[in-house]
Design a protein around this motif. Structure first.
Motif, PDB file in Angstrom:
ATOM      1  N   GLU A   1       0.625  -1.249  -0.210  1.00 20.40           N
ATOM      2  CA  GLU A   1       0.132  -0.120  -0.092  1.00 20.40           C
ATOM      3  C   GLU A   1       0.554   1.155  -0.362  1.00 20.40           C
ATOM      4  OE1 GLU A   1      -3.881   2.214   0.719  1.00 20.40           O
ATOM      5  OE2 GLU A   1      -3.368  -0.042  -0.157  1.00 20.40           O
ATOM      6  N   ILE A   2       1.883   1.432   1.564  1.00 19.90           N
ATOM      7  CA  ILE A   2       2.556   2.132   0.595  1.00 19.90           C
ATOM      8  C   ILE A   2       3.392   2.404  -0.383  1.00 19.90           C
ATOM      9  CG2 ILE A   2       5.081   3.106   2.420  1.00 19.90           C
ATOM     10  CD1 ILE A   2       3.996   1.979   4.750  1.00 19.90           C
ATOM     11  N   CYS A   3       3.943   1.515  -0.806  1.00 13.39           N
ATOM     12  CA  CYS A   3       4.335   1.824  -2.147  1.00 13.39           C
ATOM     13  C   CYS A   3       3.940   1.739  -3.194  1.00 13.39           C
ATOM     14  CB  CYS A   3       5.558   0.805  -2.651  1.00 13.39           C
ATOM     15  SG  CYS A   3       6.647   0.385  -1.778  1.00 13.39           S
ATOM     16  N   THR A   4       2.642   1.869  -3.330  1.00 16.77           N
ATOM     17  CA  THR A   4       1.847   2.074  -4.577  1.00 16.77           C
ATOM     18  C   THR A   4       0.275   3.140  -4.497  1.00 16.77           C
ATOM     19  OG1 THR A   4       0.099   0.591  -3.617  1.00 16.77           O
ATOM     20  CG2 THR A   4       1.848  -0.437  -5.700  1.00 16.77           C
ATOM     21  N   ILE A   5      -0.183   3.550  -3.235  1.00 15.89           N
ATOM     22  CA  ILE A   5      -0.968   4.652  -3.277  1.00 15.89           C
ATOM     23  C   ILE A   5      -0.567   5.542  -4.065  1.00 15.89           C
ATOM     24  CG2 ILE A   5       0.110   5.836  -1.208  1.00 15.89           C
ATOM     25  CD1 ILE A   5      -2.547   5.369   0.276  1.00 15.89           C
TER      26      ILE A   5
ATOM     27  N   LEU B   1      -2.700  -2.484  -9.762  1.00 21.24           N
ATOM     28  CA  LEU B   1      -3.008  -3.596  -8.401  1.00 21.24           C
ATOM     29  C   LEU B   1      -1.849  -4.744  -8.861  1.00 21.24           C
ATOM     30  CD1 LEU B   1      -6.175  -4.364  -8.808  1.00 21.24           C
ATOM     31  CD2 LEU B   1      -5.444  -4.613  -6.930  1.00 21.24           C
ATOM     32  N   GLY B   2      -1.512  -4.525 -10.544  1.00 17.57           N
ATOM     33  CA  GLY B   2      -0.162  -4.749 -10.450  1.00 17.57           C
ATOM     34  C   GLY B   2       1.286  -4.429 -10.022  1.00 17.57           C
ATOM     35  N   SER B   3       1.493  -4.541 -10.148  1.00 20.84           N
ATOM     36  CA  SER B   3       2.014  -4.126  -8.704  1.00 20.84           C
ATOM     37  C   SER B   3       2.175  -3.782  -7.478  1.00 20.84           C
ATOM     38  CB  SER B   3       2.917  -2.560  -8.820  1.00 20.84           C
ATOM     39  OG  SER B   3       2.432  -1.602  -8.686  1.00 20.84           O
ATOM     40  N   TRP B   4       1.093  -3.759  -7.059  1.00 17.62           N
ATOM     41  CA  TRP B   4       0.714  -4.024  -5.459  1.00 17.62           C
ATOM     42  C   TRP B   4       0.680  -5.649  -5.652  1.00 17.62           C
ATOM     43  CZ3 TRP B   4      -2.462  -6.087  -2.592  1.00 17.62           C
ATOM     44  CH2 TRP B   4      -2.148  -6.022  -1.660  1.00 17.62           C
ATOM     45  N   ASN B   5      -0.174  -6.048  -6.469  1.00 18.59           N
ATOM     46  CA  ASN B   5       0.176  -8.104  -6.500  1.00 18.59           C
ATOM     47  C   ASN B   5       1.970  -8.535  -6.309  1.00 18.59           C
ATOM     48  OD1 ASN B   5      -2.515  -9.485  -6.000  1.00 18.59           O
ATOM     49  ND2 ASN B   5      -2.933  -7.733  -7.597  1.00 18.59           N
TER      50      ASN B   5
END
Length: 304
Positions: free
Chosen positions: A27-31, A280-284
């Motif tokens: 979450e921190i990385c992709t928000i 979502l791609g990077s989050w996953n």
């Protein structure tokens, strides 16, 4: 995530903790991409001939750049506090309970590859239960992300996450914290099934290919596959969820769906698709890579 037909080799508390940690880190990385996605989804269709109503946000990178330029780079992390609240609750529950629920559905003595239908059913269950608990955190996150640059002298609706929770309860009632629960349950149950079941299935398939082992490369490919399936399947309900949470003018899920279709056309349901996939791609990928390593760490801790 454990291989099919095997019990988890770490405790339930360790699984939940690893899941919450991995979800929060992702979450921190992709928000910033999520903030861009919310702004694009909430942007209404421009009126022909009205220069003032031309789309303010264009594309993922354009939206990120516009927000950073007008509101400062920190604005890209708007909603991070309720976002972390959400991931601790929702991420921990939906990911951490997936294996136990899957094992419950297949039976205690099951041996072999778990059928895809059981994986999907388990992920639908944990996604629905998790977001029912975490919906207030999602609502506050979207409201904070939705607020753009204000005119001079115009106060912000909320000064922060805790103020948003209390203000919503005071002005709109406790039940308002569960605004958009219908599309949110639909969205998160569906996306959770797309993410966890596809990750499980893709990983299982890759591991059957000669030369592939349970390592970072396998986790990377499986995570990308999970993100792609999640966006393709979940984007329409994601748009409806964001619009209902960001704008109180909609009476119900159906009302929001019909008005969006009528006013903005069917493509509106895939608004923000690129930032959504980027998100979502990077989050996953980040979440599953972190989860696999966190579970290994916990396993070592518990066995020592």
């Amino acid at each position: 995530m454990v291989a099919d037909g095997k019990k988890s080799d770490i405790s339930l508390a360790g699984t939940l903790g690893s899941s919450a940690f991995a979800a929060c880190f992702a979450e921190i990385c992709t928000i910033p991409l999520d903030t861009a996605k919310v702004r694009l989804q909430l942007q209404k269709k421009a009126v022909a001939g009205d220069a003032l109503s031309l789309p303010k946000y264009r594309g993922m990178l354009g939206t990120v750049a516009t927000i950073a330029r007008e509101e400062g780079v920190a604005a890209l992390w708007k909603g991070i506090v309720p976002g972390l609240h959400r991931q601790c609750l929702f991420g921990g529950l939906r990911i951490g309970m997936y294996e136990p629920v899957k094992n419950l559905y297949v039976g205690e003595n099951f041996v072999g590859d778990v059928p895809l239908t059981k994986k999907i059913l388990a992920a639908l269950t944990t996604g629905a239960l998790g977001i029912t608990v975490a919906n207030p955190t999602d609502l506050v996150k979207v409201r904070l992300q939705a607020e753009g640059k204000l005119q001079p002298g115009v106060p912000r609706r909320y000064t922060g996450a805790m103020n948003a929770y209390s203000t919503i309860v005071r002005k709109e009632g406790l039940a308002a914290l569960w605004t958009g629960l219908g599309p949110n349950v639909a969205r998160n149950a569906i996306i959770n099934a797309a993410e966890l079941a596809s990750y499980d299935q893709v990983k299982q398939s890759i591991l059957k290919i000669p030369g592939f082992t349970d390592n970072v490369v396998t986790h990377l490919f499986a995570g990308l596959g999970a993100g792609f399936f999640a966006v393709c399947i979940g984007s329409p309900v994601d748009v409806v969820k964001s619009r209902m949470m960001g704008d109180s003018a909609y009476k119900s899920t159906l009302d929001c769906f019909v008005k969006t279709l009528k006013n903005d056309g069917p493509l509106a349901f895939y608004k923000g698709f690129i930032p959504n996939f980027g998100r979502l791609g990077s989050w996953n990928v980040i979440m599953f890579l972190t989860l696999e390593q966190a579970k290994k760490f916990v396993k070592n801790m518990e066995s020592s």
